[in-house]
Design an enzyme around this catalytic site. Sequence first.
Site, PDB file in Angstrom:
ATOM      1  N   SER A  77      -8.429 -11.318   1.184  1.00 52.51           N
ATOM      2  CA  SER A  77      -7.644 -11.374   2.417  1.00 52.51           C
ATOM      3  C   SER A  77      -8.339 -10.626   3.544  1.00 52.51           C
ATOM      4  O   SER A  77      -7.946 -10.727   4.697  1.00 52.51           O
ATOM      5  CB  SER A  77      -6.278 -10.731   2.175  1.00 52.51           C
ATOM      6  OG  SER A  77      -6.442  -9.329   2.004  1.00 52.51           O
ATOM      7  N   GLY A  78      -9.367  -9.860   3.205  1.00 50.54           N
ATOM      8  CA  GLY A  78      -9.975  -8.991   4.214  1.00 50.54           C
ATOM      9  C   GLY A  78      -9.357  -7.606   4.195  1.00 50.54           C
ATOM     10  O   GLY A  78      -9.851  -6.688   4.822  1.00 50.54           O
ATOM     11  N   GLY A  79      -8.244  -7.449   3.464  1.00 48.22           N
ATOM     12  CA  GLY A  79      -7.619  -6.129   3.320  1.00 48.22           C
ATOM     13  C   GLY A  79      -8.423  -5.263   2.357  1.00 48.22           C
ATOM     14  O   GLY A  79      -9.314  -5.753   1.662  1.00 48.22           O
ATOM     15  N   VAL A  80      -8.071  -3.983   2.334  1.00 49.49           N
ATOM     16  CA  VAL A  80      -8.846  -3.025   1.531  1.00 49.49           C
ATOM     17  C   VAL A  80      -8.792  -3.368   0.041  1.00 49.49           C
ATOM     18  O   VAL A  80      -9.822  -3.408  -0.639  1.00 49.49           O
ATOM     19  CB  VAL A  80      -8.290  -1.587   1.740  1.00 49.49           C
ATOM     20  CG1 VAL A  80      -9.042  -0.599   0.880  1.00 49.49           C
ATOM     21  CG2 VAL A  80      -8.372  -1.207   3.197  1.00 49.49           C
ATOM     22  N   ASP A  81      -7.592  -3.634  -0.469  1.00 47.78           N
ATOM     23  CA  ASP A  81      -7.446  -3.763  -1.918  1.00 47.78           C
ATOM     24  C   ASP A  81      -8.190  -4.976  -2.464  1.00 47.78           C
ATOM     25  O   ASP A  81      -8.923  -4.871  -3.446  1.00 47.78           O
ATOM     26  CB  ASP A  81      -5.960  -3.825  -2.305  1.00 47.78           C
ATOM     27  CG  ASP A  81      -5.197  -2.592  -1.837  1.00 47.78           C
ATOM     28  OD1 ASP A  81      -5.863  -1.576  -1.538  1.00 47.78           O
ATOM     29  OD2 ASP A  81      -3.962  -2.643  -1.752  1.00 47.78           O
ATOM     30  N   SER A  82      -7.989  -6.134  -1.827  1.00 48.17           N
ATOM     31  CA  SER A  82      -8.680  -7.306  -2.367  1.00 48.17           C
ATOM     32  C   SER A  82     -10.184  -7.189  -2.150  1.00 48.17           C
ATOM     33  O   SER A  82     -10.982  -7.654  -2.964  1.00 48.17           O
ATOM     34  CB  SER A  82      -8.113  -8.607  -1.782  1.00 48.17           C
ATOM     35  OG  SER A  82      -8.434  -8.738  -0.417  1.00 48.17           O
ATOM     36  N   SER A  83     -10.604  -6.531  -1.067  1.00 51.10           N
ATOM     37  CA  SER A  83     -12.040  -6.372  -0.820  1.00 51.10           C
ATOM     38  C   SER A  83     -12.692  -5.485  -1.879  1.00 51.10           C
ATOM     39  O   SER A  83     -13.763  -5.802  -2.396  1.00 51.10           O
ATOM     40  CB  SER A  83     -12.278  -5.730   0.553  1.00 51.10           C
ATOM     41  OG  SER A  83     -11.797  -6.580   1.560  1.00 51.10           O
TER      42      SER A  83
ATOM     43  N   GLY B  85      14.300  15.700 -10.739  1.00 49.30           N
ATOM     44  CA  GLY B  85      15.162  14.525 -10.649  1.00 49.30           C
ATOM     45  C   GLY B  85      16.469  14.912 -10.006  1.00 49.30           C
ATOM     46  O   GLY B  85      16.786  16.106  -9.911  1.00 49.30           O
TER      47      GLY B  85
ATOM     48  N   HIS C  91       8.837  23.460  -6.812  1.00 48.71           N
ATOM     49  CA  HIS C  91       8.039  22.224  -6.862  1.00 48.71           C
ATOM     50  C   HIS C  91       6.564  22.480  -6.532  1.00 48.71           C
ATOM     51  O   HIS C  91       6.192  22.524  -5.364  1.00 48.71           O
ATOM     52  CB  HIS C  91       8.622  21.199  -5.878  1.00 48.71           C
ATOM     53  CG  HIS C  91       9.933  20.652  -6.345  1.00 48.71           C
ATOM     54  ND1 HIS C  91      10.029  19.534  -7.140  1.00 48.71           N
ATOM     55  CD2 HIS C  91      11.194  21.100  -6.178  1.00 48.71           C
ATOM     56  CE1 HIS C  91      11.291  19.304  -7.434  1.00 48.71           C
ATOM     57  NE2 HIS C  91      12.027  20.239  -6.857  1.00 48.71           N
TER      58      HIS C  91
ATOM     59  N   GLU D 117       4.177  20.459  -6.819  1.00 44.44           N
ATOM     60  CA  GLU D 117       3.484  19.238  -6.381  1.00 44.44           C
ATOM     61  C   GLU D 117       3.517  19.038  -4.867  1.00 44.44           C
ATOM     62  O   GLU D 117       2.721  18.275  -4.326  1.00 44.44           O
ATOM     63  CB  GLU D 117       4.069  18.006  -7.090  1.00 44.44           C
ATOM     64  CG  GLU D 117       5.498  17.606  -6.696  1.00 44.44           C
ATOM     65  CD  GLU D 117       6.592  18.366  -7.454  1.00 44.44           C
ATOM     66  OE1 GLU D 117       6.346  19.513  -7.876  1.00 44.44           O
ATOM     67  OE2 GLU D 117       7.694  17.814  -7.606  1.00 44.44           O
TER      68      GLU D 117
ATOM     69  N   LYS E   2      -4.219   4.637  -3.456  1.00 48.91           N
ATOM     70  CA  LYS E   2      -4.908   4.064  -2.299  1.00 48.91           C
ATOM     71  C   LYS E   2      -6.182   4.838  -1.922  1.00 48.91           C
ATOM     72  O   LYS E   2      -7.223   4.240  -1.667  1.00 48.91           O
ATOM     73  CB  LYS E   2      -3.954   4.058  -1.103  1.00 48.91           C
ATOM     74  CG  LYS E   2      -4.443   3.238   0.069  1.00 48.91           C
ATOM     75  CD  LYS E   2      -4.196   1.782  -0.191  1.00 48.91           C
ATOM     76  CE  LYS E   2      -4.630   0.899   0.947  1.00 48.91           C
ATOM     77  NZ  LYS E   2      -4.211  -0.490   0.697  1.00 48.91           N
TER      78      LYS E   2
ATOM     79  N   CYS F  12      11.534  21.742 -12.181  1.00 51.95           N
ATOM     80  CA  CYS F  12      12.914  21.592 -11.697  1.00 51.95           C
ATOM     81  C   CYS F  12      13.800  20.961 -12.779  1.00 51.95           C
ATOM     82  O   CYS F  12      14.009  21.577 -13.811  1.00 51.95           O
ATOM     83  CB  CYS F  12      12.919  20.808 -10.377  1.00 51.95           C
ATOM     84  SG  CYS F  12      14.479  20.958  -9.495  1.00 51.95           S
ATOM     85  N   TYR F  13      14.272  19.737 -12.594  1.00 48.43           N
ATOM     86  CA  TYR F  13      15.101  19.129 -13.638  1.00 48.43           C
ATOM     87  C   TYR F  13      14.358  19.141 -14.973  1.00 48.43           C
ATOM     88  O   TYR F  13      14.965  19.359 -16.027  1.00 48.43           O
ATOM     89  CB  TYR F  13      15.472  17.682 -13.264  1.00 48.43           C
ATOM     90  CG  TYR F  13      16.293  16.986 -14.334  1.00 48.43           C
ATOM     91  CD1 TYR F  13      17.677  17.043 -14.325  1.00 48.43           C
ATOM     92  CD2 TYR F  13      15.669  16.287 -15.373  1.00 48.43           C
ATOM     93  CE1 TYR F  13      18.430  16.436 -15.325  1.00 48.43           C
ATOM     94  CE2 TYR F  13      16.401  15.679 -16.378  1.00 48.43           C
ATOM     95  CZ  TYR F  13      17.790  15.751 -16.356  1.00 48.43           C
ATOM     96  OH  TYR F  13      18.525  15.159 -17.336  1.00 48.43           O
TER      97      TYR F  13
END
Length: 525
Positions: free
Chosen positions: A229-235, A55, A175, A177, A375, A81-82
């Site tokens: 919508s045809g987008g990835v998420d709603s599909s 942080g 770090h 990550e 995603k 770290c923090y």
Amino acid sequence: MGMDKILILDFGSQVAQLIARRVREAHVYSELHPYDMPIDAIRAFKPAGIILSGGPNSVYESDYQADPALFELGVPVLGICYGMQWMAQTLGGNVESGHQREFGYAEVDVLDNRLFNGLADKTLPNGQRQLDVWMSHGDKVVALPPAFSVIARTEACPIAAMADDAHKRYGVQFHPEVTHTRLGRDILHRFVLDICGAKPSWTMPNYIDEAIARIREQVGDEEVILGLSGGVDSSVAAALIHRAIGEQLTCVFVDHGLLRLNEAEMVMEMFARNLGVKVVHVDASADFMAHLAGETDPERKRKIIGGDFVEVFQREAQKLERARWLAQGTIYPDVIESAGAKTKKAHTIKSHHNVGGLPETLNLKLLEPLRELFKDEVRELGVALGLPHDMVYRHPFPGPGLGVRILGEVRADFADLLRRADAIFIEELRNTRDENGKSWYDKTSQAFAVFLPVKSVGVMGDGRTYDYVVALRAVITSDFMTAHWAELPYSLLGRVSNRIINEVRGINRVVYDVSGKPPATIEWE
Ligand code: XMP
């Protein structure tokens, strides 16, 4: 969920999401929560281990304090770290405010320890093992808390990592990550799998079974509507919910006349015909165009499209009298972002198109089966559910569609020209291959054409033309907050330009956008 989980407490790190990603790459489920998560909630979460993020603050100046009672839960804790500094300070050590910031690569000497055993980027002639790590800190731990020992050091930072093996408490100043720390992923996996003993049960087939069971339990015999919508998420959400409850799902696909070439046909083909999903196809393009006529202001255009969209969707939803649920393709970064957005004050650059207010006005319960997924996990899920690779790996497309890619007034004839130019650009990007078999479509994060309502003079054959301009935009980005313009080969740009000018009558000039974000944005409006 019955599986082992890792809790990440976020102290305001820019890269806290990466910690969650790395843990999930070990097939262990993880969630990110604010640092001040109440201890009862932490207990209820039943973590197999806790990771404290970095942080921007100093333990002395900030009220960024977690509840120290988390050390009494008896679960392993890793501070980064923090997170390490807070742990040291809280458990009786000492942190010094940095006189000198340390930022960048460092080689740390590591000592034999459960966290680092067998992990080294190199071994010096004297037998000293070293890790190449990424440091970014001002403060540092200068005195260990009782029961801790040093497990890594550099000259600038003599306590670069610390451990209390008996209590399974660890701190690293660097770090793990970020990918700059070469063995960072292994260190995190060592913590999660070996030290926390978490079982690697977060796999797509397990997830699908569990998600389906959960949707069935939530929804019972009620009906669900979903805006496709045809987008990835709603599909992907549609495919998953359909797998769970079949006929109880109805999708509504609103065509605002600002979609990409053949998009409506593609969505109907995929969902209605291939998957057998009930889809109501609403062609509202005439209404949208009528409302947009004469409007040139980008923000007002966005508001009109967003408002119309909600209205059309609402009208269709009300026809489905038995629906009790509204499904949305909300994904984990959206959840984290809106939780963060509550405390952050940011300027509105563009008002994003979403359907946030819908559940209240429609009196529907919200079903968000992708809320926990990143995603790339959504994409993996889509493929596992049988959606075509090309659909699942498509570039994002904004809700207002071509409405924000036709500068100034939106007209149906402009939309037609743009759709065709855009399709040529995308086709040519997809048709390239590099030595690794990757196309320029795969290598760019987003690519599209923009319609400029200015005319310029050209010559074709023996005749003069006086036609419109199209700009090509292609960017490379990991988070869409900042972006580089893609260095597409000239030969590719030349081919696209030739084809657009030859094939799309009405366009006689093509330009390439070489602006980064910032100062430009990705979309032109
Ligand atoms: P900008 O233009 O702000 O875009 O750099 C960043 C990303 O957001 C997408 N975008 C939208 N997505 N609704 C969406 O769902 C919207 O209203 C919207 N506006 C921009 C844009 O395509 C890019 O990926």
